[in-house]
Design an enzyme around this catalytic site. Structure first.
Site, PDB file in Angstrom:
ATOM      1  N   GLY A 283       0.803  -1.215   0.000  1.00 56.55           N
ATOM      2  CA  GLY A 283       0.000   0.000   0.000  1.00 56.55           C
ATOM      3  C   GLY A 283       0.836   1.264   0.000  1.00 56.55           C
ATOM      4  CB  ALA A 284       1.754   3.694   1.602  1.00 53.13           C
ATOM      5  CG  ASN A 287      10.484   5.201   2.529  1.00 51.87           C
ATOM      6  OD1 ASN A 287      10.920   4.106   2.827  1.00 51.87           O
ATOM      7  ND2 ASN A 287       9.668   5.395   1.501  1.00 51.87           N
ATOM      8  CD  GLU A 320       2.386   3.773   5.246  1.00 50.98           C
ATOM      9  OE1 GLU A 320       3.455   3.618   5.862  1.00 50.98           O
ATOM     10  OE2 GLU A 320       1.622   2.814   4.944  1.00 50.98           O
ATOM     11  CG  HIS A 323       4.565   3.414  10.261  1.00 51.61           C
ATOM     12  ND1 HIS A 323       4.695   2.466  11.255  1.00 51.61           N
ATOM     13  CD2 HIS A 323       4.007   2.758   9.195  1.00 51.61           C
ATOM     14  CE1 HIS A 323       4.209   1.302  10.813  1.00 51.61           C
ATOM     15  NE2 HIS A 323       3.777   1.450   9.577  1.00 51.61           N
TER      16      HIS A 323
HETATM   17  N1  TRP Z   1       5.833  -0.683   6.308  1.00 51.46           N
HETATM   18  C1  TRP Z   1       4.825  -0.610   5.300  1.00 51.46           C
HETATM   19  C2  TRP Z   1       3.541  -0.272   6.026  1.00 51.46           C
HETATM   20  O1  TRP Z   1       2.886  -1.035   6.594  1.00 51.46           O
HETATM   21  C3  TRP Z   1       4.643  -1.906   4.564  1.00 51.46           C
HETATM   22  C4  TRP Z   1       5.425  -2.078   3.313  1.00 51.46           C
HETATM   23  C5  TRP Z   1       5.460  -1.247   2.276  1.00 51.46           C
HETATM   24  C6  TRP Z   1       6.184  -3.189   2.922  1.00 51.46           C
HETATM   25  N2  TRP Z   1       6.206  -1.793   1.280  1.00 51.46           N
HETATM   26  C7  TRP Z   1       6.660  -2.973   1.648  1.00 51.46           C
HETATM   27  C8  TRP Z   1       6.515  -4.374   3.521  1.00 51.46           C
HETATM   28  C9  TRP Z   1       7.444  -3.876   0.962  1.00 51.46           C
HETATM   29  C10 TRP Z   1       7.303  -5.284   2.861  1.00 51.46           C
HETATM   30  C11 TRP Z   1       7.761  -5.055   1.583  1.00 51.46           C
HETATM   31  O2  TRP Z   1       3.165   0.810   6.153  1.00 51.46           O
HETATM   32 ZN    ZN Z   2       2.688   0.015   8.548  1.00 47.98          ZN
END
Ligand code: TRP
Ligand code: ZN
Length: 886
Positions: A283-284, A287, A320, A323
């Site tokens: 989904g997203a 970073n 996001e 996070h």
């Molecule tokens: N950390 C991301 C989220 O949950 C998840 C995610 C995005 C992800 N792209 C990824 C996990 C690629 C594994 C591989 O918001």
């Molecule tokens: Zn997440």
């Protein structure tokens, strides 16, 4: 129309359990093997010379010994598909060597500067992990282990560094150059190239690194934080998409404000960038300071996005953003702790959405997702605790268990201590661990200390897999009700025996004569426990697990009139919808397993119709809630309810029972449903009541279609033709796509012609057909896979066609096994291109053990065919082998 994990279920069978490991079997990584890394990397400098087919990366790592780890004479720098062009330590060549993909560099002193150069071809990166090209732009995806595809690095979340990044590239191809943190300098080289230098002051693990270079424009609006800091917020997209970014930007501002107010969390940079890309595995991605999003969760306007799409954009933007604290400021020590950031952040985004658009409906939706996606996972061969003990490929553990059950586990803590004490626990967690890579245990400890609660036994929720079952029985003793609860946690792979866990349950004892009891919270601590509760009047009816305080299955047989009472009168709206679901599940499982006497069946059907009638007539309900009450349980959830003990799920029988019930409801309440459709159709799009109206409109159409296809086709065609928004248009087309009627082809063709230049809407066009109830779905899906717009290289497109198809129970479970074959073929074709996405199709086939033997054998045979193909990715190998073992 969302893509959730599809259905299925088990039976016994030997498999690879005793087979000798094959030579290329990927190794198992274990949580207990965690050791701190021997080196710290306080500073990283990266210098990118960008090109779509050729990018040069020079990395400079400042390393120093980690006093808290064992001494080492080398440093292991992870790499994946890279060859070092040069390795220098303190400016001089050294005697490095490769170990698999990793580069091992000797280091004798206390601190060193390592310089490594690598070259990559982003255009050849079809896995979409690391640095890749999408639509002429360059972007990155590093979580979980993508950074090692860019440069050699200790690619683990407990190594935190401050990054300085210089990027240089063609001015025409890449007018915009973005990275984490703040831009500190930029310039023109005078030769058609330009450069920018970025600095992120916050130490971060490599998985949060991001870079974007492309021809993008921004929708920009500043946000002023609670302490007065002005943050520039940008949503970067291709020029033609700019008009569809307002909702994302407004959602971001709402999320920033909410996190200040509800969790006391303020943003910590002057810049917040979000970039939308159309090729993305998930989904997203959060970073630091530079979120990268699937376009699906950024772009929205009423003509191209449904109301549900708008909600999804708001939810993912918030997720996001949240996070930044739960994930970035406090990150994970190792990937076994993934739920530390994901479970917590899902809970935070759920609470945010509850506040934005109403608690009850959002809670009902979240529980529906949990039951459709997580319960089957927890009951199948891929079951794992929210904090797993081992993995071969971490990408396989971005699951509904880690995310959604993880959120439920934290929500239980919150329910037990209340909002204020939970906030105190969260504050302590952030204060204690800011700037650190933490563990789930440290999170629980912070809640324990900050909220003042003993969570010793509660920790079992982190280590035990499987959905607990709570059996309920009751007895009246004078003016008290004695409620006896028995819990059991089913065995799961590797965990044959379980211990009882604390289960918080909000409940109330009502009287069927009308008096509503007071709500209270009990915590079931033991395997069996009784509770003495006051009666509100005669004929007590227990309303239990109100608001779904615990992610468990309640086992009880309530009298039909009790459920009808709760469905119509419970003061907890969630409990009302639960009662209706309970009524429908009991009836449909009974019909599907052929255990109901004809008069029982008629009585059950009549009760459900009566409950639907009162939902239709109840003027106190708003349409959003009415819509929830008019939805029958999903087939996936019915499989779970049917496959208990030795009994297997029969997808054909469940589908027939559910469609039969829809037809009975549509026939009995045809007039009311048509009136509802007419009333809702008269509400204007901009009206505050418009949303709810659009929701019930299409639900009504679906029920009418089950009873009277010709009438529904005419109504749906009219709804389609009159639509001034995507919710109505897609809803109408979904109903038409399932009917064998003259109105179907023209509308499908119109939809495609109207939106053929909009990839996200073309995705809808594929999904509608793959999800439809039409008898020829399998032929349609085969033909669509040959359509010029279909490609295995774009994950959204594959999900739109094949993930949707795998989630269409009737077609996927066609008795011929053709549905299984289509999905196995996609896994095999996709695995060499994009293993992460390929592996996500395996669970659909993996639930064979709980399906009736005929289909189970066909599903298993497809898994064996995949296994026999050899040369599988780590991702797919792990999922297929676990699915065969059970
Ligand atoms: N950390 C991301 C989220 O949950 C998840 C995610 C995005 C992800 N792209 C990824 C996990 C690629 C594994 C591989 O918001
Ligand atoms: Zn997440």
């Amino acid at each position: 129309m969302d893509i959730t994990t599809p259905p299925i279920a088990p039976e016994a069978g030997p498999a690879l359990a005793d087979a000798a490991p094959t030579p290329h079997e990927p190794p198992v990584i274990r949580r207990e093997d965690y050791r701190p890394f021997p080196w710290l990397v306080p500073e990283v400098r990266l210098d990118f010379t960008l090109g779509l087919t050729h990018t040069l990366v020079e990395a400079q790592l400042t390393v120093q010994r980690n006093a808290r780890a064992d001494r080492a004479e080398t440093i292991r720098l992870n790499g994946d598909g890279l060859a070092p062009l040069g390795v220098l330590v303190d400016g001089a060549p050294v005697d490095w060597h490769m170990d698999g993909g990793d580069c091992i560099v000797p280091l004798r002193g206390e601190t060193h500067l390592i310089t490594i150069t690598t070259a990559i071809d982003p255009s050849a990166n079809t896995q979409l992990m690391g640095l890749y090209a999408s639509n002429g732009m360059l972007c990155t995806q590093c979580e979980a282990e993508g950074f090692r595809r860019i440069t050699f690095f200790p690619d683990r979340p407990d190594v935190l560094s401050v990054y300085r990044v210089r990027m240089c590239g063609d001015k025409a191809a890449f007018p915009v150059l973005l990275c984490n943190g703040n831009k500190i300098a930029e310039g023109d080289n005078g030769d058609g190239t330009h450069w920018a230098e970025w600095h992120d002051p916050w130490p971060k693990p490599s998985y949060l690194f991001a870079l974007v270079a492309g021809d993008l424009v921004a929708n920009s609006r500043p946000f002023t934080t609670c302490s007065g800091r002005v943050v520039t917020c940008n949503i970067w997209v291709r020029k033609e998409d700019l008009a569809r970014t307002d909702h994302a930007l407004e959602s971001l501002h709402r999320a920033m404000k909410w996190d200040e107010e509800v969790f006391g969390r303020e943003y910590d940079l002057d810049l917040y960038n979000i970039v939308a890309v159309s090729d993305f595995n998930m989904g997203a991605m959060e970073n630091k300071g530079l979120n990268i999003f699937n376009t699906k969760y950024v772009l929205a306007d009423p003509d191209t996005a449904t109301d549900a799409d708008f909600d999804a954009v708001e939810g993912v933007i918030a997720h996001e953003y949240f996070h930044n604290w739960s994930g970035n400021r406090v990150t994970c020590r190792d990937w076994f702790q993934l739920s530390l950031k994901e479970g917590f952040t899902v809970l935070r985004d759920q609470l945010f959405s509850q506040d934005m658009r109403g608690e009850a409906v959002k809670r009902i939706e979240d529980v529906r997702i949990l039951r459709a996606a997580q319960f089957p996972e927890d009951a199948g061969p891929l079951a794992h605790p929210i904090r797993p003990d081992s993995y071969r490929e971490i990408s396989n553990f971005y699951t509904a268990t880690v995310y959604n059950k993880g959120a439920e586990v934290i929500r239980m803590m919150r329910s037990m201590v209340g909002e204020a004490r939970f906030r105190a626990g969260c504050d302590l967690y952030f204060a204690r661990h800011d700037g650190e890579a933490a563990t789930c245990e440290e999170f629980v400890k912070a809640i324990e200390d900050g909220a003042g609660i003993d969570l010793s036994r509660f920790r079992l929720w982190y280590s035990q897999a499987g959905t607990p079952r709570v059996a309920v029985s009751q007895e009246v003793e004078g003016d008290r009700l004695r409620l006896t609860l028995r819990q059991s946690v089913p065995p799961t792979p590797g965990q044959p025996h379980k211990q009882p866990m604390p289960i918080p349950l909000r409940l109330a004892v009502h009287s069927r004569r009308g008096a509503l009891g007071e709500e209270r919270l009990i915590v079931l601590e033991e395997a069996e426990q009784s509770f003495d509760l006051p009666l509100a009047g005669p004929d007590p009816v227990v309303s239990i697990n109100r608001g779904f305080t615990a992610p468990v299955i309640i086992e009880r047989t309530l009298a039909r009139e009790d459920l009808v009472f709760l469905a119509a009168h419970d003061d907890d709206p969630f409990a009302r919808s639960e009662a209706l679901q309970e009524l429908a599940v009991a009836h449909l499982v009974g019909v599907a397993s052929g255990t109901l006497a004809p008069d029982e069946q008629a009585a059950g059907e009549a009760a459900i119709i009566a409950a639907f009638a009162s939902s239709l007539a109840d003027n106190a309900l708003d349409d959003a809630m009415r819509g929830e009450l008019l939805l029958l349980p999903s087939e996936t959830y019915l499989f779970e309810a049917m496959a208990v003990g030795e009994r297997k799920a029969d997808p054909g029988a469940i589908h027939a029972a559910r469609e039969g019930l829809k037809a009975a409801i549509g026939a009995a309440l045809g007039g009311e449903l048509r009136a509802l459709h007419a009333r809702a159709s008269a509400v204007a799009r901009e009206d505050p009541a418009g949303r709810g109206a659009r929701k019930v409109k299409t639900i009504a159409l679906g029920l009418i279609a089950a009873a009277d296809p010709a009438a529904a086709a005419a109504l749906a065609a009219a709804q389609y033709d009159a639509a001034d928004n995507m919710t109505d248009r897609q809803g109408a087309l979904m109903v038409l796509a399932g009917l064998d009627c003259p109105e179907r082809e023209g509308r499908l063709a119109d939809f495609y012609a109207r939106y053929r230049d909009n990839a996200l809407v073309v995705d809808k066009w594929f999904s509608l057909q793959a999800l439809s109830l039409h008898p020829q779905v399998i032929d349609h899906v085969r033909a669509l896979a040959e359509h010029p717009d279909f490609t295995l290289r774009n994950p959204n497109r594959v999900r739109a066609l094949h993930m949707a198809f795998a989630g269409n129970p009737k077609a996927f479970h066609a008795p011929s096994g053709e549905g299984y074959r289509i999905i196995a073929d996609v896994i095999l074709a996709l695995d060499p291109i994009n293993p992460q996405t390929a592996a996500r199709f395996v669970p659909a086939l993996g639930r064979w053990q709980r399906i009736e033997p005929g289909r189970a054998a066909l599903m298993r045979a497809e898994l064996e065919r995949i296994m026999a193909a050899g040369k599988l990715s780590r991702d797919t190998f792990e999922q297929v082998s676990r699915s065969l073992e059970g």
